[in-house]
Motif scaffolding. Sequence first.
Motif, PDB file in Angstrom:
ATOM      1  N   GLY A 120       0.781  -1.227   0.000  1.00  0.00           N
ATOM      2  CA  GLY A 120       0.000   0.000   0.000  1.00  0.00           C
ATOM      3  C   GLY A 120       0.812   1.277   0.000  1.00  0.00           C
ATOM      4  N   ILE A 121       2.132   1.156  -0.139  1.00  0.00           N
ATOM      5  CA  ILE A 121       2.993   2.342  -0.121  1.00  0.00           C
ATOM      6  C   ILE A 121       2.864   3.145  -1.420  1.00  0.00           C
ATOM      7  CG2 ILE A 121       5.375   3.174   0.094  1.00  0.00           C
ATOM      8  CD1 ILE A 121       4.163   1.924   2.597  1.00  0.00           C
ATOM      9  N   PHE A 122       2.612   2.449  -2.525  1.00  0.00           N
ATOM     10  CA  PHE A 122       2.586   3.107  -3.831  1.00  0.00           C
ATOM     11  C   PHE A 122       1.230   3.007  -4.522  1.00  0.00           C
ATOM     12  CE2 PHE A 122       6.911   1.202  -3.259  1.00  0.00           C
ATOM     13  CZ  PHE A 122       7.571   2.381  -2.960  1.00  0.00           C
ATOM     14  N   THR A 123       0.172   2.746  -3.777  1.00  0.00           N
ATOM     15  CA  THR A 123      -1.146   2.600  -4.403  1.00  0.00           C
ATOM     16  C   THR A 123      -1.920   3.914  -4.479  1.00  0.00           C
ATOM     17  OG1 THR A 123      -2.008   1.894  -2.249  1.00  0.00           O
ATOM     18  CG2 THR A 123      -1.432   0.157  -3.825  1.00  0.00           C
ATOM     19  N   GLU A 124      -1.645   4.832  -3.560  1.00  0.00           N
ATOM     20  CA  GLU A 124      -2.349   6.118  -3.560  1.00  0.00           C
ATOM     21  C   GLU A 124      -1.368   7.258  -3.834  1.00  0.00           C
ATOM     22  OE1 GLU A 124      -5.352   7.054  -0.741  1.00  0.00           O
ATOM     23  OE2 GLU A 124      -5.454   5.014   0.057  1.00  0.00           O
ATOM     24  N   LYS A 125      -1.754   8.137  -4.747  1.00  0.00           N
ATOM     25  CA  LYS A 125      -0.921   9.306  -5.027  1.00  0.00           C
ATOM     26  C   LYS A 125      -1.539  10.593  -4.479  1.00  0.00           C
ATOM     27  CE  LYS A 125      -2.701  10.320  -9.692  1.00  0.00           C
ATOM     28  NZ  LYS A 125      -3.229  11.671  -9.349  1.00  0.00           N
ATOM     29  N   ARG A 126      -2.826  10.511  -4.102  1.00  0.00           N
ATOM     30  CA  ARG A 126      -3.533  11.674  -3.575  1.00  0.00           C
ATOM     31  C   ARG A 126      -3.413  12.881  -4.522  1.00  0.00           C
ATOM     32  NH1 ARG A 126      -7.226   9.752  -1.084  1.00  0.00           N
ATOM     33  NH2 ARG A 126      -7.661  11.844  -0.266  1.00  0.00           N
ATOM     34  N   GLU A 127      -2.922  14.030  -4.024  1.00  0.00           N
ATOM     35  CA  GLU A 127      -2.888  15.235  -4.856  1.00  0.00           C
ATOM     36  C   GLU A 127      -1.652  15.316  -5.753  1.00  0.00           C
ATOM     37  OE1 GLU A 127      -3.543  15.218  -1.597  1.00  0.00           O
ATOM     38  OE2 GLU A 127      -5.678  15.718  -1.634  1.00  0.00           O
ATOM     39  N   MET A 134      -1.513   0.185  -8.371  1.00  0.00           N
ATOM     40  CA  MET A 134      -2.783   0.000  -9.048  1.00  0.00           C
ATOM     41  C   MET A 134      -2.538  -0.320 -10.526  1.00  0.00           C
ATOM     42  SD  MET A 134      -4.608   0.378  -6.446  1.00  0.00           S
ATOM     43  CE  MET A 134      -6.179   0.081  -7.268  1.00  0.00           C
ATOM     44  N   SER A 135      -3.414  -1.154 -11.071  1.00  0.00           N
ATOM     45  CA  SER A 135      -3.288  -1.595 -12.457  1.00  0.00           C
ATOM     46  C   SER A 135      -3.839  -0.552 -13.433  1.00  0.00           C
ATOM     47  CB  SER A 135      -4.047  -2.915 -12.636  1.00  0.00           C
ATOM     48  OG  SER A 135      -4.067  -3.314 -13.985  1.00  0.00           O
ATOM     49  N   LYS A 136      -3.347  -0.604 -14.666  1.00  0.00           N
ATOM     50  CA  LYS A 136      -3.926   0.185 -15.758  1.00  0.00           C
ATOM     51  C   LYS A 136      -5.044  -0.586 -16.450  1.00  0.00           C
ATOM     52  CE  LYS A 136      -2.551   3.578 -17.523  1.00  0.00           C
ATOM     53  NZ  LYS A 136      -2.961   5.011 -17.365  1.00  0.00           N
ATOM     54  N   ALA A 137      -5.134  -1.890 -16.187  1.00  0.00           N
ATOM     55  CA  ALA A 137      -6.153  -2.732 -16.821  1.00  0.00           C
ATOM     56  C   ALA A 137      -7.436  -2.685 -16.002  1.00  0.00           C
ATOM     57  CB  ALA A 137      -5.639  -4.161 -16.959  1.00  0.00           C
ATOM     58  N   VAL A 138      -8.066  -1.529 -16.010  1.00  0.00           N
ATOM     59  CA  VAL A 138      -9.282  -1.307 -15.223  1.00  0.00           C
ATOM     60  C   VAL A 138     -10.324  -0.617 -16.102  1.00  0.00           C
ATOM     61  CG1 VAL A 138      -8.087  -1.169 -13.010  1.00  0.00           C
ATOM     62  CG2 VAL A 138      -8.344   0.902 -14.376  1.00  0.00           C
ATOM     63  N   ASP A 139     -11.584  -0.653 -15.668  1.00  0.00           N
ATOM     64  CA  ASP A 139     -12.653   0.012 -16.411  1.00  0.00           C
ATOM     65  C   ASP A 139     -12.547   1.528 -16.301  1.00  0.00           C
ATOM     66  OD1 ASP A 139     -13.698  -2.463 -17.115  1.00  0.00           O
ATOM     67  OD2 ASP A 139     -14.950  -2.560 -15.321  1.00  0.00           O
ATOM     68  N   TRP A 140     -12.060   1.989 -15.159  1.00  0.00           N
ATOM     69  CA  TRP A 140     -11.851   3.425 -14.948  1.00  0.00           C
ATOM     70  C   TRP A 140     -10.801   3.611 -13.874  1.00  0.00           C
ATOM     71  CZ3 TRP A 140     -13.182   5.021  -9.972  1.00  0.00           C
ATOM     72  CH2 TRP A 140     -13.999   4.151  -9.242  1.00  0.00           C
ATOM     73  N   GLU A 141     -10.169   4.776 -13.886  1.00  0.00           N
ATOM     74  CA  GLU A 141      -9.104   5.069 -12.934  1.00  0.00           C
ATOM     75  C   GLU A 141      -9.549   6.174 -11.982  1.00  0.00           C
ATOM     76  OE1 GLU A 141      -5.371   5.933 -14.803  1.00  0.00           O
ATOM     77  OE2 GLU A 141      -5.483   4.223 -16.171  1.00  0.00           O
ATOM     78  N   ARG A 142      -9.246   5.971 -10.712  1.00  0.00           N
ATOM     79  CA  ARG A 142      -9.521   7.000  -9.714  1.00  0.00           C
ATOM     80  C   ARG A 142      -8.405   8.029  -9.718  1.00  0.00           C
ATOM     81  NH1 ARG A 142     -10.966   4.289  -4.035  1.00  0.00           N
ATOM     82  NH2 ARG A 142      -9.605   6.022  -3.376  1.00  0.00           N
ATOM     83  N   HIS A 184      -2.069   4.448 -10.835  1.00  0.00           N
ATOM     84  CA  HIS A 184      -2.189   3.404 -11.841  1.00  0.00           C
ATOM     85  C   HIS A 184      -0.918   3.429 -12.698  1.00  0.00           C
ATOM     86  CE1 HIS A 184      -6.528   2.586 -11.114  1.00  0.00           C
ATOM     87  NE2 HIS A 184      -6.534   3.862 -10.743  1.00  0.00           N
ATOM     88  N   LEU A 185      -0.051   2.448 -12.499  1.00  0.00           N
ATOM     89  CA  LEU A 185       1.279   2.460 -13.105  1.00  0.00           C
ATOM     90  C   LEU A 185       1.379   1.445 -14.241  1.00  0.00           C
ATOM     91  CD1 LEU A 185       4.218   3.473 -13.036  1.00  0.00           C
ATOM     92  CD2 LEU A 185       4.688   1.715 -11.305  1.00  0.00           C
ATOM     93  N   GLY A 188      -7.295 -11.175  -8.309  1.00  0.00           N
ATOM     94  CA  GLY A 188      -8.650 -10.658  -8.372  1.00  0.00           C
ATOM     95  C   GLY A 188      -8.879  -9.217  -7.973  1.00  0.00           C
ATOM     96  N   LEU A 189      -7.803  -8.465  -7.678  1.00  0.00           N
ATOM     97  CA  LEU A 189      -7.962  -7.061  -7.315  1.00  0.00           C
ATOM     98  C   LEU A 189      -7.473  -6.172  -8.450  1.00  0.00           C
ATOM     99  CD1 LEU A 189      -6.800  -7.165  -3.573  1.00  0.00           C
ATOM    100  CD2 LEU A 189      -9.083  -7.532  -4.539  1.00  0.00           C
ATOM    101  N   TYR A 190      -7.854  -4.902  -8.426  1.00  0.00           N
ATOM    102  CA  TYR A 190      -7.499  -3.973  -9.506  1.00  0.00           C
ATOM    103  C   TYR A 190      -6.119  -3.371  -9.271  1.00  0.00           C
ATOM    104  CZ  TYR A 190     -12.326  -4.464 -10.988  1.00  0.00           C
ATOM    105  OH  TYR A 190     -13.524  -4.977 -11.428  1.00  0.00           O
ATOM    106  N   GLU A 191      -5.174  -4.252  -9.045  1.00  0.00           N
ATOM    107  CA  GLU A 191      -3.803  -3.871  -8.758  1.00  0.00           C
ATOM    108  C   GLU A 191      -2.906  -5.019  -9.193  1.00  0.00           C
ATOM    109  OE1 GLU A 191      -2.956  -5.354  -4.301  1.00  0.00           O
ATOM    110  OE2 GLU A 191      -4.546  -3.856  -4.396  1.00  0.00           O
TER     111      GLU A 191
END
Length: 208
Positions: free
Chosen positions: A123-130, A160-168, A173-174, A198-201
């Motif tokens: 979880g260190i690199f999953t959120e980039k926030r602002e 987080m994966s780029k292979a998703v329906d949408w990106e937050r 998403h790397l 099975g997760l979007y990562e």
Amino acid sequence: MKNYKAIIEHYEACLAEHGDTHLGVDWPNIEDALKRYKVMLELLDLKENENNFSLLDFGCGASHLFQFIKEQTTLNVEYNGLDISKAFVDLSKEKFPENTYYCLDILEENNALPNFDYVICNGIFTEKRELSFDEMWAYTKNMLTAIFNKTEKGMAFNVMSKAVDWERWDLFHLPTDLLIDFMTKELSRNFIIRNDYGLYEYTVYIYK
């Protein structure tokens, strides 16, 4: 204030609001959090069958990984935790005083940290926030380099994966090709990418 301090402040706000729970470290549900701990620990199983090693939980938060190790595995591990947040380190020390904990910024206090057989970064690199994508990518490269230098055998991390329906907007998403190019040139050509749980990562195991 360094730009990545916004990420730290976000997690401390989650802890203040939700306490010592999966929500307190900003994982949406407990089932997925437990799945991540299992996948992270398979860094060890896939490489070699050993059961006595030093492990650094980098960005340990409330030491939920250690709790998982104690309750769900038979691993004989010398567990160490590190977090840049004093609030999380104080909580972990209170819960598990038998462990060694470090409260430091590895980009500033690298020499204060010893080496470990394995390092897990969940979880260190999953959120980039602002942060912008470029800011987060630069931060990630600096962090991976610093952490890998403290690793004797291997490390695991997720993004987080780029292979998703949408990106937050607030998640990192790397693209795998960008990461692979960096790892093979700067860290190691010996790695495994896990995209099968099975997760979007995805999770990366990178070995010396």
